[in-house]
Structures are given as C-alpha cells and as structure tokens.
Design an enzyme around this catalytic site. Structure first.
Site, mmCIF file in Angstrom:
data_model
loop_
_atom_site.group_PDB
_atom_site.id
_atom_site.type_symbol
_atom_site.label_atom_id
_atom_site.label_comp_id
_atom_site.label_asym_id
_atom_site.label_seq_id
_atom_site.Cartn_x
_atom_site.Cartn_y
_atom_site.Cartn_z
ATOM 1 N N ASP A 73 0.822 -1.205 0.000
ATOM 2 C CA ASP A 73 0.000 0.000 0.000
ATOM 3 C C ASP A 73 0.861 1.262 0.000
ATOM 4 O O ASP A 73 1.869 1.340 0.712
ATOM 5 C CB ASP A 73 -0.898 -0.014 1.247
ATOM 6 C CG ASP A 73 -1.928 1.093 1.249
ATOM 7 O OD1 ASP A 73 -2.446 1.424 0.172
ATOM 8 O OD2 ASP A 73 -2.218 1.618 2.343
ATOM 9 N N ASP B 70 2.220 5.000 -5.479
ATOM 10 C CA ASP B 70 1.756 6.338 -5.120
ATOM 11 C C ASP B 70 2.742 7.360 -5.676
ATOM 12 O O ASP B 70 3.783 7.622 -5.075
ATOM 13 C CB ASP B 70 1.650 6.452 -3.597
ATOM 14 C CG ASP B 70 1.142 7.812 -3.142
ATOM 15 O OD1 ASP B 70 0.929 8.683 -4.006
ATOM 16 O OD2 ASP B 70 0.959 7.989 -1.924
#
Length: 284
Positions: A83, A105
């Site tokens: 994540d 990200d």
C-alpha cells in the site's frame, strides 16, 4: 490456498455493487486479526502492508513473509497488497516476495512524471502477473488526491487509466487519510459519475472517516475496494489501554495484545459483512 489475484475479485464485486475490505497490518497481530475476521465473514480480504509499516520494521521481508504465511493458510481468498509505495525498489521487492497487488503512489511527482512512472510500474508488474493500483498525483504530499477539499474529475480519471493501464484507481470524493472521527462528507453523486466513466474498479482511501451508512452508500454507487486502517487501529489500541488501565501490574504482552487482536478481528468481520452483498431489505 495460494494468494489471490485481486482483479477477478474486484471485477466480480464491482459488477455486483458491493465492496471488498482492504485493511492494513503494521504488526503480526494485526495480520492475524485481519485473516481471522475475513474467515469469520467467509469473504475475501485484501491484506495490506504500507511503505510506512515497512519503514517502521526496517524492511519489507519479515512482516511480508509472516503475512504471506497467514494468507496462504487462510480458508478464504487473501490478496497480499503493498500500500502507498513511493519507492520503486520497494515495489520490485514486493513483486519478488510474491505480492499479488501493489499500489504505486506517485502523488509527490508532477502529473506527467507520475503517469510515466506509473506506466513503467504497470509494465513491470503485469509482466509478472501482479495487479497495480494507482491514484492521480495532482496534489503533493501523502494525501495526494485525498487531501481535504480535493475532488477527482471523472474524465481525467478515465484518461489516467487509459494512459497508464492500471487495474484499479484511488479517487478523491471527500475522504482524507488518518481521520479519527467518522464524519467525512462523501460526494456520492461524484462516486457514481466516476464509476460510470472509469473502466476499472475504484478504491476509497481514508475510509476510516466514513460512517456505516455512507460506506454502504459508496459501494452501491460504484466504489469497490475500501481501505480502512485508522479505525481498526483505534479498536486495537482502545482494548490495550483498557487492559493496562485495569491492571497496572500487567507485564505479559499476550494478556493485553490478544484481546486487542480479538476485538480487531470482530470489527473486521463486521466491516466486511457491511461492505458485502446485502439483502433487499437492508438496501432499502
């Protein structure tokens, strides 16, 4: 069973208009609670390890191998997901360790650089049959598109997916990370509009700030993967505090960590059930 590929799980959930719970583990006990809760709910789980958790442990491998062992021993499908990874080398490590999903990200990068970097990540991961989640990186900082006040443009979201080839997309519809209260105001009409245009499953980050009724509403409008971390950390930590306050002489960590793990597992089961298929009576 083998680690699950998120793509068919999310595609099926998207078609059925229900959600898949995606929860973060920082400690081994967190991972145990997540798997136990998913098994109790008899539903799939996305077990997530964030770059922040990796930094806390000083590396990915120890927690990842433990989480993978738990996932492979589970009686329900479990996706092992990296994540909020900003470090490309960390993404490669996760792929080498058998993760079936990663989130890149690129929100700290200028938009063009984010798109280019995301395309490279997608090419690397797809060549190894690993799914990729991303988010639009138009606002700097960890929150990216989830910074307060930011909203995703549906057309821009569609173009981002087409240009990068990502398998799922995190979008900004009113939530933000690390919310300690469940009072986020989600733009449900925007969720529906993005879902209508974007060809891949949508991901809601910052879902700890969303109350139960709104969680149900966002998945029926088209949100598929629902990330929750802070809320579960609150459940875990509250029980630890209660046990230590009740007995100041308590020294054995198992005496306060085990009940916290159990409480977290129960809340995971409840959340997965809430997000999952509902009867017509509940939906009405």
């Amino acid at each position: 069973m083998p680690l699950a590929d998120p793509r068919p799980l999310l595609a099926a959930a998207r078609k059925a208009r229900h959600g898949v719970g995606a929860f973060n583990a920082t400690l081994l006990e967190h991972a145990e609670a997540l798997v136990t809760g998913a098994e109790a709910a008899r539903a799939p789980l996305v077990l997530q390890i964030s770059e922040n958790a990796v930094r806390y442990h000083g590396g990915l491998r120890p927690l990842a191998l433990a989480a993978r062992a738990l996932a492979e021993a589970a009686t329900v499908p479990v996706v092992l997901h990296l994540d909020h990874a900003e470090d490309v080398d960390l993404v490669h490590q996760a792929v080498d360790l058998g993760f079936t999903s990663v989130m890149f990200d690129g929100s700290r990068l200028p938009d063009d650089e984010n798109r280019a970097a995301t395309r490279r990540i997608v090419a690397h991961c797809h060549a190894r049959d690993v799914a990729v989640e991303a988010e639009l990186g138009e606002v700097g900082g960890k929150d990216g598109v989830h910074a307060p006040g930011v909203r995703t443009d549906p057309g821009e979201a569609r173009r981002f997916c087409e240009e990068t080839g990502v398998d799922s997309l995190a979008v900004a519809v009113g939530t933000s990370h690390a919310m300690a209260s469940r009072d986020a105001v989600v733009d449900l009409e925007l969720v529906a509009a993005i879902s209508e245009l974007v060809p891949v499953p949508l991901v809601l980050h910052g879902s700890s700030g969303v109350d139960d009724a709104t969680l149900r509403a966002v998945v029926t409008r088209g949100m598929t993967k629902v990330n929750i971390a802070t809320h579960l950390n609150k459940v875990f930590t509250r029980v630890v505090r209660e046990r230590l306050d009740a007995d100041p002489r308590l020294l054995d960590a198992r005496k306060y960590v085990a009940p916290a793990r159990d409480a977290m597992a129960s809340e995971v089961e409840r959340l997965i059930t809430l997000l999952g298929p509902q009867t017509p009576q509940v939906l009405s």
